[in-house]
Structure formats: structure tokens, C-alpha cells
Enzyme design. Structure first.
Site, PDB file in Angstrom:
ATOM      1  N   LYS A   1       0.811  -1.224   0.000  1.00 14.99           N
ATOM      2  CA  LYS A   1       0.000   0.000   0.000  1.00 14.99           C
ATOM      3  C   LYS A   1       0.844   1.274   0.000  1.00 14.99           C
ATOM      4  CE  LYS A   1      -4.296  -1.800   1.983  1.00 14.99           C
ATOM      5  NZ  LYS A   1      -5.382  -1.559   2.952  1.00 14.99           N
TER       6      LYS A   1
ATOM      7  N   ASP B   1     -10.232   3.076   2.228  1.00 21.91           N
ATOM      8  CA  ASP B   1     -10.427   2.379   3.503  1.00 21.91           C
ATOM      9  C   ASP B   1     -11.191   3.230   4.515  1.00 21.91           C
ATOM     10  OD1 ASP B   1      -9.207  -0.036   2.813  1.00 21.91           O
ATOM     11  OD2 ASP B   1      -7.219   0.662   3.400  1.00 21.91           O
TER      12      ASP B   1
END
Length: 280
Positions: free
Chosen positions: A66, A103
Site C-alpha cells: 500500500k 479504507d
């Protein structure tokens, strides 16, 4: 040319994203597919080059890439810049790769779907000080939620993250346990409690006030020890299925312009996990 999407990570076999996105693609009549791609860290540059060469329209990024993917992108959105992490990539027609992080926004959508949007004045306790905690805190602040307190086993990490977010503070684990009654929303963001973990609970929620929203972003198992204890004390609990589905739905929207059915997907994945555990 048939479109295709992917998720890259290491490991990747456990990912529920391919099943979720393939279902949404079929449900919305989109002629495309979504595949898992196992990408080790040393292979990341060649994997990204291959995705572009083969015409991948977009992909999700999971651990451990990420943050490592950032140098390969042509731009990122505000959330990704704040978190220094990307979980969604859109490949433009000009070859430019744009990264997003869904997220935190996915968590807020799940929170409000479960509890409504009338809890913005509640004090919030976030357990953990990693990437998930950072993203959720940023999204909560952007959505108009109030005071946020961080707690973490390593206090300096909680201190560091609170210094980057206005109207926030930090407590030790012991202090947080003693003061749980003041928090209307408690969010567990650490990996403690995941299936096969023997670490126990990151914090004892026995002092929660009945009606408190107690949330664990873990979804396998569906109910962690933390959630079970909080539920037995009268808390209104939620696992991480909602966040997982909504972050995926936001990625799906970026790729297709369509908002998929999240309620049906949460039921579908919950049943799938229940069946998996029943068959063990």
C-alpha cells in the site's frame, strides 16, 4: 477489448475481493473480470509494468504494497496523501496511474449504514496507531465527527498520530480501559483477534456503556473476543465486513461509475464465512 481488474498483494490467496467484484460485475451486466495477482515486494515494479502492458483498467492494492506503490503513481487523492498509502489504482487512457485510499471512507459508510449519522458528537476511541487507524481517523474528521482519542500498546505511536490530527488526544491502554464509559464509539483497528491469533484482546472492553458502538475492523472471525466481550456488556457491535465491502464498493465506483449493492454483498460474505467456519 474486455476490461479486467485485479488485486495485488502477498499473500493473496485468502483475498475475498475477487469473488466480491466478480459478483458485482455480473450483477451490473459489465463484461469484465477481476483476478488476484500474487506480487512479492521485489517483483512490484515488473508486476505494475505488466498490468499496464496488458491493459488492466484498475486494481486494488493490499498488504504489503500500500505504501510501496506510491512512487509508481502519477497522482493520489487527499486521503491517500494523508495516509501515505493506496488501496485503489485507476489506470487512465493516457497511461497515468492515479491512486486512492477508500479504507477510511469505506469505514464511515459502514458506520453510518449500521448506526445512522446521528452520532457525530460522540467521543471516539480508536485502538491502534497504524495505517488503518490513521485512515479511519482522517475520514471521520472529514465527515464531521468530533473528538478522537487514540490508544495503543506503544504509546509513542498513539502520541505521534494524535499530533497529526486536530482535536485529538491519546491515552495509555490502562487509562483508556478506565475511561471507556465516556466514549460513544470505540474502534478496534489492530490485528489482535484475527483468526489463528493467540494474542487475546488489545484492550478489555468490560467498562463500556450499554449502547456504545463497538467496532472491530477484523471480519475473520466474524466475532472477535473483543466484540463478544463488548456485546455481553451491552454494546452494539459490528465487525469489519461493512468496511471491507464499502471500501470495495468505492473502488468499484471509481472504475465503473456504478455504486454496487453493498447490503446484499455483506449478507453474502457473512454467510460465506459462517459456512467456512461451520465446515471446519
Amino acid at each position: 477489448m474486455k476490461k479486467w481488474f485485479a488485486v495485488i498483494g502477498d499473500p493473496i490467496a485468502q483475498s475475498m475481493s475477487p469473488g466480491m467484484h466478480d459478483h458485482w460485475l455480473k450483477e451490473n451486466g459489465i463484461d469484465a473480470t477481476y483476478i488476484p495477482v500474487h506480487a512479492k515486494t521485489k517483483e512490484l515494479p515488473s508486476v505494475i509494468a505488466s498490468l499496464q502492458l496488458l491493459g488492466c483498467s484498475g486494481w486494488n492494492v493490499t498488504v504489503p504494497h500500500k505504501s510501496d506503490i506510491l512512487p509508481f503513481l502519477g497522482g493520489v487523492d487527499e486521503a491517500a496523501a494523508h495516509m501515505e498509502a493506496v488501496n485503489t489504482v485507476v489506470a487512465g487512457e493516457n497511461g497515468r496511474l492515479v491512486g486512492s485510499n477508500t479504507d477510511g471512507s469505506g469505514f464511515v459508510r459502514a458506520l453510518e449504514e449500521k448506526y445512522g449519522s446521528g452520532r457525530k458528537k460522540d467521543e471516539i476511541l480508536i485502538i491502534g496507531a497504524g495505517g488503518a487507524a490513521k485512515g479511519i481517523a482522517f475520514a471521520l474528521r472529514s465527515a464531521g465527527y468530533g473528538a478522537i482519542t487514540f490508544t495503543n500498546r506503544t504509546l509513542k505511536n498513539a502520541t505521534s498520530i494524535s499530533e497529526r490530527l486536530s482535536n485529538s488526544t491519546y491515552l495509555t491502554i490502562a487509562e483508556a480501559e478506565q475511561q471507556l464509559a465516556r466514549f460513544g464509539i470505540i474502534i478496534q483497528t489492530t490485528s489482535v483477534g484475527m483468526l489463528f491469533s493467540s494474542e487475546g484482546m488489545p484492550l478489555d472492553p468490560s467498562n463500556v456503556t450499554p449502547g456504545t458502538a463497538a467496532i472491530d475492523i477484523i471480519y475473520n472471525p466474524l466475532e472477535t473476543e473483543f466484540l463478544a466481550t463488548a456485546r455481553n456488556k451491552g454494546a452494539e457491535t459490528a465487525n469489519g465486513i461493512g468496511m471491507f465491502v464499502h471500501q470495495g464498493a468505492l473502488a468499484f465506483e471509481k472504475w465503473t461509475g456504478i455504486r454496487p449493492d453493498t447490503v446484499g454483498m455483506m449478507k453474502r460474505l457473512t454467510q460465506q464465512l459462517e459456512d467456512q467456519h461451520a465446515n471446519k
